[in-house]
Design a protein around this motif. Structure first.
Motif, PDB file in Angstrom:
ATOM      1  N   THR A 106      38.121  32.848  40.850  1.00 30.32           N
ATOM      2  CA  THR A 106      38.942  33.395  39.769  1.00 30.32           C
ATOM      3  C   THR A 106      38.227  34.651  39.293  1.00 30.32           C
ATOM      4  O   THR A 106      37.153  34.576  38.690  1.00 30.32           O
ATOM      5  CB  THR A 106      39.075  32.388  38.612  1.00 30.32           C
ATOM      6  N   ARG A 107      38.788  35.797  39.595  1.00 30.15           N
ATOM      7  CA  ARG A 107      38.073  37.057  39.408  1.00 30.15           C
ATOM      8  C   ARG A 107      37.897  37.408  37.920  1.00 30.15           C
ATOM      9  O   ARG A 107      38.504  36.819  37.033  1.00 30.15           O
ATOM     10  CB  ARG A 107      38.802  38.191  40.152  1.00 30.15           C
ATOM     11  N   ARG A 108      37.047  38.394  37.668  1.00 28.61           N
ATOM     12  CA  ARG A 108      36.836  38.881  36.308  1.00 28.61           C
ATOM     13  C   ARG A 108      38.166  39.282  35.668  1.00 28.61           C
ATOM     14  O   ARG A 108      38.997  39.923  36.299  1.00 28.61           O
ATOM     15  CB  ARG A 108      35.909  40.097  36.312  1.00 28.61           C
ATOM     16  N   GLY A 109      38.330  38.884  34.417  1.00 28.74           N
ATOM     17  CA  GLY A 109      39.550  39.243  33.707  1.00 28.74           C
ATOM     18  C   GLY A 109      40.680  38.254  33.873  1.00 28.74           C
ATOM     19  O   GLY A 109      41.756  38.446  33.290  1.00 28.74           O
ATOM     20  N   TYR A 110      40.459  37.200  34.650  1.00 31.29           N
ATOM     21  CA  TYR A 110      41.478  36.170  34.880  1.00 31.29           C
ATOM     22  C   TYR A 110      40.926  34.817  34.444  1.00 31.29           C
ATOM     23  O   TYR A 110      39.725  34.552  34.567  1.00 31.29           O
ATOM     24  CB  TYR A 110      41.869  36.093  36.356  1.00 31.29           C
ATOM     25  N   GLY A 111      41.832  33.931  34.002  1.00 33.05           N
ATOM     26  CA  GLY A 111      41.428  32.583  33.633  1.00 33.05           C
ATOM     27  C   GLY A 111      40.284  32.599  32.634  1.00 33.05           C
ATOM     28  O   GLY A 111      40.306  33.344  31.647  1.00 33.05           O
ATOM     29  N   SER A 113      37.029  33.168  33.618  1.00 32.53           N
ATOM     30  CA  SER A 113      35.885  33.893  34.162  1.00 32.53           C
ATOM     31  C   SER A 113      35.438  34.991  33.207  1.00 32.53           C
ATOM     32  O   SER A 113      36.230  35.535  32.427  1.00 32.53           O
ATOM     33  CB  SER A 113      36.242  34.497  35.523  1.00 32.53           C
ATOM     34  N   GLU A 114      34.155  35.293  33.253  1.00 34.14           N
ATOM     35  CA  GLU A 114      33.594  36.301  32.354  1.00 34.14           C
ATOM     36  C   GLU A 114      34.067  37.699  32.728  1.00 34.14           C
ATOM     37  O   GLU A 114      34.484  37.967  33.854  1.00 34.14           O
ATOM     38  CB  GLU A 114      32.065  36.250  32.404  1.00 34.14           C
ATOM     39  N   GLY A 115      33.952  38.601  31.760  1.00 38.79           N
ATOM     40  CA  GLY A 115      34.245  40.001  32.003  1.00 38.79           C
ATOM     41  C   GLY A 115      35.687  40.363  31.747  1.00 38.79           C
ATOM     42  O   GLY A 115      36.590  39.530  31.802  1.00 38.79           O
ATOM     43  N   ASP A 116      35.890  41.637  31.461  1.00 39.99           N
ATOM     44  CA  ASP A 116      37.235  42.168  31.303  1.00 39.99           C
ATOM     45  C   ASP A 116      37.809  42.542  32.659  1.00 39.99           C
ATOM     46  O   ASP A 116      37.083  42.688  33.649  1.00 39.99           O
ATOM     47  CB  ASP A 116      37.211  43.402  30.400  1.00 39.99           C
ATOM     48  N   TRP A 117      39.101  42.722  32.698  1.00 43.40           N
ATOM     49  CA  TRP A 117      39.790  43.116  33.932  1.00 43.40           C
ATOM     50  C   TRP A 117      39.272  44.476  34.378  1.00 43.40           C
ATOM     51  O   TRP A 117      39.204  45.426  33.592  1.00 43.40           O
ATOM     52  CB  TRP A 117      41.283  43.166  33.664  1.00 43.40           C
ATOM     53  N   ALA A 118      38.921  44.583  35.648  1.00 42.76           N
ATOM     54  CA  ALA A 118      38.281  45.801  36.149  1.00 42.76           C
ATOM     55  C   ALA A 118      39.036  46.430  37.311  1.00 42.76           C
ATOM     56  O   ALA A 118      38.536  47.353  37.938  1.00 42.76           O
ATOM     57  CB  ALA A 118      36.851  45.488  36.589  1.00 42.76           C
ATOM     58  N   GLU A 119      40.236  45.938  37.600  1.00 37.73           N
ATOM     59  CA  GLU A 119      40.924  46.332  38.824  1.00 37.73           C
ATOM     60  C   GLU A 119      42.006  47.382  38.610  1.00 37.73           C
ATOM     61  O   GLU A 119      42.858  47.588  39.474  1.00 37.73           O
ATOM     62  CB  GLU A 119      41.540  45.082  39.472  1.00 37.73           C
ATOM     63  N   GLY A 120      41.970  48.055  37.469  1.00 36.63           N
ATOM     64  CA  GLY A 120      42.969  49.078  37.203  1.00 36.63           C
ATOM     65  C   GLY A 120      42.882  50.240  38.181  1.00 36.63           C
ATOM     66  O   GLY A 120      41.810  50.558  38.695  1.00 36.63           O
ATOM     67  N   TYR A 121      44.037  50.880  38.410  1.00 34.43           N
ATOM     68  CA  TYR A 121      44.068  52.000  39.368  1.00 34.43           C
ATOM     69  C   TYR A 121      44.381  53.327  38.697  1.00 34.43           C
ATOM     70  O   TYR A 121      44.655  54.328  39.366  1.00 34.43           O
ATOM     71  CB  TYR A 121      45.080  51.731  40.480  1.00 34.43           C
ATOM     72  N   GLY A 122      44.328  53.373  37.365  1.00 30.18           N
ATOM     73  CA  GLY A 122      44.572  54.634  36.671  1.00 30.18           C
ATOM     74  C   GLY A 122      46.042  54.875  36.416  1.00 30.18           C
ATOM     75  O   GLY A 122      46.806  53.955  36.143  1.00 30.18           O
ATOM     76  N   ALA A 131      39.629  52.706  44.892  1.00 31.95           N
ATOM     77  CA  ALA A 131      38.599  52.170  44.008  1.00 31.95           C
ATOM     78  C   ALA A 131      39.011  50.820  43.433  1.00 31.95           C
ATOM     79  O   ALA A 131      38.178  49.919  43.282  1.00 31.95           O
ATOM     80  CB  ALA A 131      38.306  53.162  42.882  1.00 31.95           C
ATOM     81  N   ALA A 132      40.290  50.651  43.122  1.00 29.85           N
ATOM     82  CA  ALA A 132      40.765  49.391  42.565  1.00 29.85           C
ATOM     83  C   ALA A 132      40.558  48.245  43.545  1.00 29.85           C
ATOM     84  O   ALA A 132      40.121  47.149  43.163  1.00 29.85           O
ATOM     85  CB  ALA A 132      42.249  49.511  42.192  1.00 29.85           C
ATOM     86  N   GLY A 133      40.869  48.481  44.796  1.00 32.19           N
ATOM     87  CA  GLY A 133      40.674  47.444  45.808  1.00 32.19           C
ATOM     88  C   GLY A 133      39.214  47.082  45.989  1.00 32.19           C
ATOM     89  O   GLY A 133      38.865  45.902  46.146  1.00 32.19           O
ATOM     90  N   LEU A 134      38.352  48.078  45.940  1.00 29.69           N
ATOM     91  CA  LEU A 134      36.922  47.802  46.085  1.00 29.69           C
ATOM     92  C   LEU A 134      36.380  47.044  44.889  1.00 29.69           C
ATOM     93  O   LEU A 134      35.417  46.272  45.022  1.00 29.69           O
ATOM     94  CB  LEU A 134      36.158  49.110  46.287  1.00 29.69           C
ATOM     95  N   GLU A 135      36.980  47.230  43.707  1.00 26.27           N
ATOM     96  CA  GLU A 135      36.541  46.465  42.538  1.00 26.27           C
ATOM     97  C   GLU A 135      36.911  44.993  42.693  1.00 26.27           C
ATOM     98  O   GLU A 135      36.112  44.107  42.385  1.00 26.27           O
ATOM     99  CB  GLU A 135      37.167  47.042  41.271  1.00 26.27           C
ATOM    100  N   SER A 136      38.114  44.729  43.196  1.00 26.22           N
ATOM    101  CA  SER A 136      38.478  43.337  43.500  1.00 26.22           C
ATOM    102  C   SER A 136      37.521  42.759  44.536  1.00 26.22           C
ATOM    103  O   SER A 136      37.134  41.580  44.467  1.00 26.22           O
ATOM    104  CB  SER A 136      39.917  43.261  44.030  1.00 26.22           C
ATOM    105  N   ALA A 137      37.162  43.584  45.504  1.00 27.09           N
ATOM    106  CA  ALA A 137      36.276  43.129  46.578  1.00 27.09           C
ATOM    107  C   ALA A 137      34.921  42.682  46.053  1.00 27.09           C
ATOM    108  O   ALA A 137      34.296  41.777  46.624  1.00 27.09           O
ATOM    109  CB  ALA A 137      36.094  44.243  47.607  1.00 27.09           C
ATOM    110  N   ARG A 138      34.461  43.267  44.959  1.00 27.45           N
ATOM    111  CA  ARG A 138      33.154  42.868  44.410  1.00 27.45           C
ATOM    112  C   ARG A 138      33.157  41.393  44.042  1.00 27.45           C
ATOM    113  O   ARG A 138      32.189  40.667  44.309  1.00 27.45           O
ATOM    114  CB  ARG A 138      32.807  43.719  43.189  1.00 27.45           C
ATOM    115  N   ASP A 139      34.236  40.931  43.428  1.00 32.34           N
ATOM    116  CA  ASP A 139      34.328  39.521  43.038  1.00 32.34           C
ATOM    117  C   ASP A 139      34.479  38.625  44.270  1.00 32.34           C
ATOM    118  O   ASP A 139      33.887  37.537  44.347  1.00 32.34           O
ATOM    119  CB  ASP A 139      35.515  39.313  42.103  1.00 32.34           C
ATOM    120  N   ILE A 140      35.284  39.075  45.214  1.00 31.05           N
ATOM    121  CA  ILE A 140      35.501  38.307  46.436  1.00 31.05           C
ATOM    122  C   ILE A 140      34.185  38.128  47.184  1.00 31.05           C
ATOM    123  O   ILE A 140      33.852  37.028  47.657  1.00 31.05           O
ATOM    124  CB  ILE A 140      36.549  39.005  47.322  1.00 31.05           C
ATOM    125  N   LEU A 141      33.419  39.182  47.277  1.00 32.60           N
ATOM    126  CA  LEU A 141      32.155  39.105  48.013  1.00 32.60           C
ATOM    127  C   LEU A 141      31.099  38.322  47.239  1.00 32.60           C
ATOM    128  O   LEU A 141      30.241  37.666  47.844  1.00 32.60           O
ATOM    129  CB  LEU A 141      31.659  40.519  48.340  1.00 32.60           C
TER     130      LEU A 141
END
Length: 288
Positions: A106-111, A113-122, A131-141
């Motif tokens: 459950t990535r940051r900003g959801y449910g 999990s800690e942290g604010d949502w970081a997957e915005g694309y501007g 950049a948005a996809g790579l931010e999601s990838a940080r949580d996945i990895l």
């Protein structure tokens, strides 16, 4: 119901019906919950954040290859926290039947999990999907790294699976040198859907898939339904052509219509299971 409210309701339904529940029930006998740490990075986060990770493990000692399933993102910011801990139980059991342990972050900003949502694309006029996809990838990895260290799991055989924004993040993650990564399964991956058949800057999305294709490390299976209201067949074909044209290896499958919006095709487990199993069984790393 006004048009904006109807669009929001449709988006939330797509997120929930793909396998997310508002409140996770008591743990199943083969289910555990672990925490993964997303390291601090540039921008919003100057400290590490911990995210919830649900794991389903087949019976036996293993070691079991790993499937990491990544969720989508509802259009409304208010709805991102409403899903609770994400489980994808029905889909996870399909992969368990194929011999995989399943990890669901459950990535940051959801449910919870800690942290604010970081997957915005501007902005919609010039979205930064890359950049948005790579931010999601940080949580996945981060979840992948946590699973790799667990007993009974085989960190040398990892498959990334995702739905919608989670699939997009999985494609992005596969551009990184991930130890043990053998494949990606993309269910309706994309970003920028504002409403039915309305995507911010489709050209930017296509161009991003080309950038991801250039750096892609492993074979991929892409599944997009013929009645997907987020990323329809024409856009799916353009993204796929850009991805493989840049050097990525991906098989595109246009799956049958599903319900009123094929973007929820990930819920149609009985239809996609044989398709996905055939793809995974073709890999040298498949369970034997």
């Amino acid at each position: 119901m006004r048009a904006p409210e109807a669009a929001r309701a449709l988006a939330l339904a797509a997120f929930l019906l793909a396998g997310v529940a508002f409140a996770a029930p008591a743990l199943a006998p083969d289910e555990t919950v672990i925490r993964a740490t997303v390291p601090a990075g540039p921008g919003l986060f100057t400290s590490d954040k911990r995210i919830d990770v649900t794991m389903f493990k087949p019976k036996g000692e293993g070691p079991f290859p790993i499937v990491v399933i990544s969720h989508g993102s509802p259009r409304s910011a208010a709805d991102r926290r409403r899903g609770g801990r994400i489980r994808f139980e029905q889909q996870s059991r399909a992969f368990m039947a194929m011999g995989y342990a399943v990890v669901v972050p459950t990535r940051r900003g959801y449910g919870d999990s800690e942290g604010d949502w970081a997957e915005g694309y501007g902005t919609c006029s010039a979205p930064d999907y890359y950049a948005a996809g790579l931010e999601s990838a940080r949580d996945i990895l981060a979840a992948t790294d946590a699973a790799r260290a667990l007993p009974g799991l085989d960190g040398k055989r990892i498959v990334l699976v995702g739905q919608s924004a989670g699939a997009f993040g999985s494609v992005a993650a596969a551009t990184k040198p991930v130890p043990g990564l053998v494949a990606v399964v993309n269910f309706a991956g994309g970003r920028g859907s504002q409403g039915p058949h309305d995507v911010c800057g489709e050209g930017y999305l296509v161009d991003t898939m080309a950038r991801y294709g250039k750096g892609s490390q492993v074979p991929q299976l892409w599944l997009y339904s013929e009645n997907d209201l987020f990323f329809g067949p024409s856009l799916a074909r353009r993204m796929h052509a850009a991805f493989v044209g840049a050097g990525g290896k991906a098989q595109l499958v246009e799956t049958p219509a599903w319900g009123t919006d094929g973007h929820m095709y990930f819920r149609n487990v009985s239809d996609w299971t044989p398709r996905v199993k055939a793809f995974l069984d073709s890999l040298p790393s498949a369970p034997r």
